[in-house]
Write a protein that holds these residues in place. Structure first.
Motif, mmCIF file in Angstrom:
data_model
loop_
_atom_site.group_PDB
_atom_site.id
_atom_site.type_symbol
_atom_site.label_atom_id
_atom_site.label_comp_id
_atom_site.label_asym_id
_atom_site.label_seq_id
_atom_site.Cartn_x
_atom_site.Cartn_y
_atom_site.Cartn_z
ATOM 1 N N THR A 51 -12.339 11.558 -0.661
ATOM 2 C CA THR A 51 -11.797 11.114 -0.823
ATOM 3 C C THR A 51 -10.290 11.935 -0.430
ATOM 4 O O THR A 51 -9.738 12.169 0.342
ATOM 5 C CB THR A 51 -11.858 9.836 -0.251
ATOM 6 N N LEU A 52 -9.813 11.928 -1.905
ATOM 7 C CA LEU A 52 -8.651 12.162 -2.887
ATOM 8 C C LEU A 52 -8.133 13.524 -2.123
ATOM 9 O O LEU A 52 -7.726 14.675 -1.863
ATOM 10 C CB LEU A 52 -8.517 11.948 -3.578
ATOM 11 N N LEU B 35 -7.250 13.795 1.668
ATOM 12 C CA LEU B 35 -5.564 13.856 1.554
ATOM 13 C C LEU B 35 -4.688 14.043 0.581
ATOM 14 O O LEU B 35 -3.699 14.475 1.636
ATOM 15 C CB LEU B 35 -5.732 12.360 0.350
ATOM 16 N N GLY C 220 -7.095 16.492 -5.435
ATOM 17 C CA GLY C 220 -7.778 15.281 -5.963
ATOM 18 C C GLY C 220 -9.163 15.328 -6.440
ATOM 19 O O GLY C 220 -9.386 17.136 -6.488
ATOM 20 N N ASN D 258 -12.363 13.707 -5.665
ATOM 21 C CA ASN D 258 -13.358 13.648 -5.081
ATOM 22 C C ASN D 258 -13.135 13.550 -3.873
ATOM 23 O O ASN D 258 -11.779 14.198 -3.284
ATOM 24 C CB ASN D 258 -13.582 12.499 -5.620
ATOM 25 N N ASN E 220 0.536 -1.167 -0.226
ATOM 26 C CA ASN E 220 -0.541 0.219 -0.210
ATOM 27 C C ASN E 220 0.912 1.245 -0.310
ATOM 28 O O ASN E 220 0.344 2.367 -0.167
ATOM 29 C CB ASN E 220 -1.279 0.045 1.102
ATOM 30 N N SER F 70 -1.825 7.509 -4.671
ATOM 31 C CA SER F 70 -0.805 7.287 -6.481
ATOM 32 C C SER F 70 -1.622 8.194 -7.088
ATOM 33 O O SER F 70 -1.806 8.761 -8.460
ATOM 34 C CB SER F 70 -1.180 5.853 -6.738
ATOM 35 N N LEU F 71 -3.181 8.607 -6.255
ATOM 36 C CA LEU F 71 -4.601 9.275 -7.559
ATOM 37 C C LEU F 71 -4.092 10.733 -7.676
ATOM 38 O O LEU F 71 -5.352 10.960 -8.621
ATOM 39 C CB LEU F 71 -5.667 8.134 -6.960
ATOM 40 N N ASP G 21 -0.586 5.027 1.696
ATOM 41 C CA ASP G 21 -1.817 4.663 1.238
ATOM 42 C C ASP G 21 -1.741 4.925 -0.125
ATOM 43 O O ASP G 21 -1.397 6.193 -0.699
ATOM 44 C CB ASP G 21 -2.900 6.540 1.746
ATOM 45 N N ARG G 22 -2.132 3.976 -0.518
ATOM 46 C CA ARG G 22 -2.304 4.053 -1.910
ATOM 47 C C ARG G 22 -3.252 4.816 -2.942
ATOM 48 O O ARG G 22 -2.535 4.990 -3.721
ATOM 49 C CB ARG G 22 -3.005 2.258 -2.443
ATOM 50 N N ASN G 23 -3.685 5.491 -2.234
ATOM 51 C CA ASN G 23 -5.285 6.379 -2.980
ATOM 52 C C ASN G 23 -3.909 7.543 -3.327
ATOM 53 O O ASN G 23 -4.179 8.620 -4.142
ATOM 54 C CB ASN G 23 -6.011 6.965 -1.748
#
Length: 411
Positions: free
Chosen positions: A180-181, A184, A176, A178, A90, A154-155, A150-152
């Motif tokens: 969540t992003l 982050l 980000g 969305n 992750n 990467s987005l 946190d693999r997210n």
């Protein structure tokens, strides 16, 4: 059969009015590059696939024979392999520049090329202050790494700092698409701003300012991604390969591919790199390797700095100190093939990379020449058009070069 690929990072350019309409490559004295072009084969190469960012990561992955559209996951994880940052499932590795924040403006993407020794003190301070976020890893000069679990991450959308020098930091932070992003991104952007509060107060930076250098008073996170899955070079090409470079990114690609990363003591990744040492170590490596990639960062650094004369000097040093020595010594080692090319353009007038096709030249004794007049953007492109050739996809170049070299054995 021995193969050598010499990569002048960012070496090609656009015509400049300061050079009476010539490029730095045209203006530079390059008798050895010209010999390769006149007596070998030249063409055009698309090292950055459509829709991908024109970074050295994507472009060099192409040159080394791997399709970025299939294997690329980000710049950070490539560098992680070279500096010993093992990535878990992750984990996301960010490239972490030490930059200069000047009243909210990104004033310098490399903090006056801070030394690795100085940077080590700052990286240690960052780990002491921000361990809850993740871990910082020391790289070289201003180029370091941050690993976040946190693999997210990467987005997120990130921006290379060398693309936005002189612009407001606030406009180019992580983003980000969305909720969540965005949350982050906010968290990691706060980390960048908090780093400025900590680094600004370091005595090392106070001394740098007193001596007329830019302080390394903020981190910049970008180029992130998870660990890539790359098939070993030996399995793909049936050759034992090696890399010679002063840049962690190229070493990281080499590590993932199973290439030997050969350490040259004077390889700095800057103008003062040891060109002669790179040639000498490459020749030595060929005693027990089949192929060596020699990467030189200096022309790219000059392009980012907008320094025409340094770019010309870097190109001439590649020609005089690397290619001349290779041409003199390779015939005594074995049958050989020699290639010279950039990874991507870094035009002086815009100070950043572009995804335009680049010219290559390859030579092996005994093969038919296509009689290109010289190695330059204009000469190779004119020869290319006259021969009605198609632009080659970057990742196909290495197989082409290996096959090209075999004509030496047939002749």
């Amino acid at each position: 059969m021995k193969y050598v690929v010499v990569i002048g990072d960012g070496m090609v350019d656009k015509p400049l009015k300061e050079l009476d309409g010539e490029t730095p490559l045209q203006r530079a004295k390059t008798p050895n590059m010209d010999f390769i072009a006149k007596n070998g084969s030249c063409g055009m190469l698309k090292t950055v696939p459509q829709g991908m960012e024109p970074g050295s990561d994507v472009a060099n992955l192409s040159i080394m024979g791997y399709d970025p559209k299939k294997y690329y996951t980000g710049r950070g994880p490539l560098e992680a392999a070279s500096i010993g940052a093992g990535l878990e499932k992750n984990d996301v590795a960010f490239r972490c520049n030490l930059i200069t924040n000047e009243n909210g403006i990104l004033a310098d993407f490399n903090a006056s090329h801070i030394t690795t020794t100085e940077a080590s003190q700052l990286i240690e301070t960052l780990n002491q202050s921000f361990s809850r976020y993740g871990k910082f890893y020391l790289g070289t000069s201003y180029r370091h790494l941050f690993v976040y679990n946190d693999r997210n991450a990467s987005l997120l959308k990130s921006t290379p700092p060398h693309d936005v020098v002189g612009e407001p930091i606030q406009e180019h932070l992580l983003k980000g698409n969305n909720d969540t992003l965005k949350h982050l991104a906010d968290d990691l952007n706060q980390l960048m701003y908090k780093s400025s509060d900590i680094l600004e107060k370091q005595s090392l930076n106070e001394k740098r300012v007193e001596s007329g250098k830019n302080p390394a008073n903020m981190i910049w996170l970008w180029g992130q991604g998870p660990k890539p899955q790359l098939p070993p070079f030996k399995e793909e090409y049936n050759l034992k390969g090696a890399t010679i470079t002063g840049v962690d990114l190229i070493k990281g690609i080499g590590t993932y591919l199973g290439l030997t990363n050969i350490h040259v003591p004077g390889a700095t990744g800057y103008y003062d790199t040891d060109y002669c040492g790179k040639a000498e170590y490459a020749l030595k490596a060929l005693e027990d390797h089949d192929l060596v990639f020699i990467h030189v960062e200096a022309p790219d650094e000059a392009g980012h700095a907008g320094d025409i004369q340094e770019k010309i000097k870097a190109i001439e040093r590649i020609d005089r100190r690397i290619l001349r020595k290779l041409r003199e010594k390779l015939p005594a080692i074995d049958d050989y093939a020699l290639a010279v090319l950039p990874d991507h353009p870094t035009p002086i007038d815009i100070r950043t990379h572009t995804s335009d096709p680049i010219p290559y030249a390859v030579y092996t004794p005994g093969c038919e020449a296509d009689k290109t007049e010289a190695y330059s953007e204009v000469s190779v492109l004119n020869s290319f058009k006259n021969n009605s050739n198609e632009i080659m996809e970057g990742y196909k170049f290495l197989k082409f070069f290996i096959e090209y070299g075999k004509c030496a054995k047939k002749s």
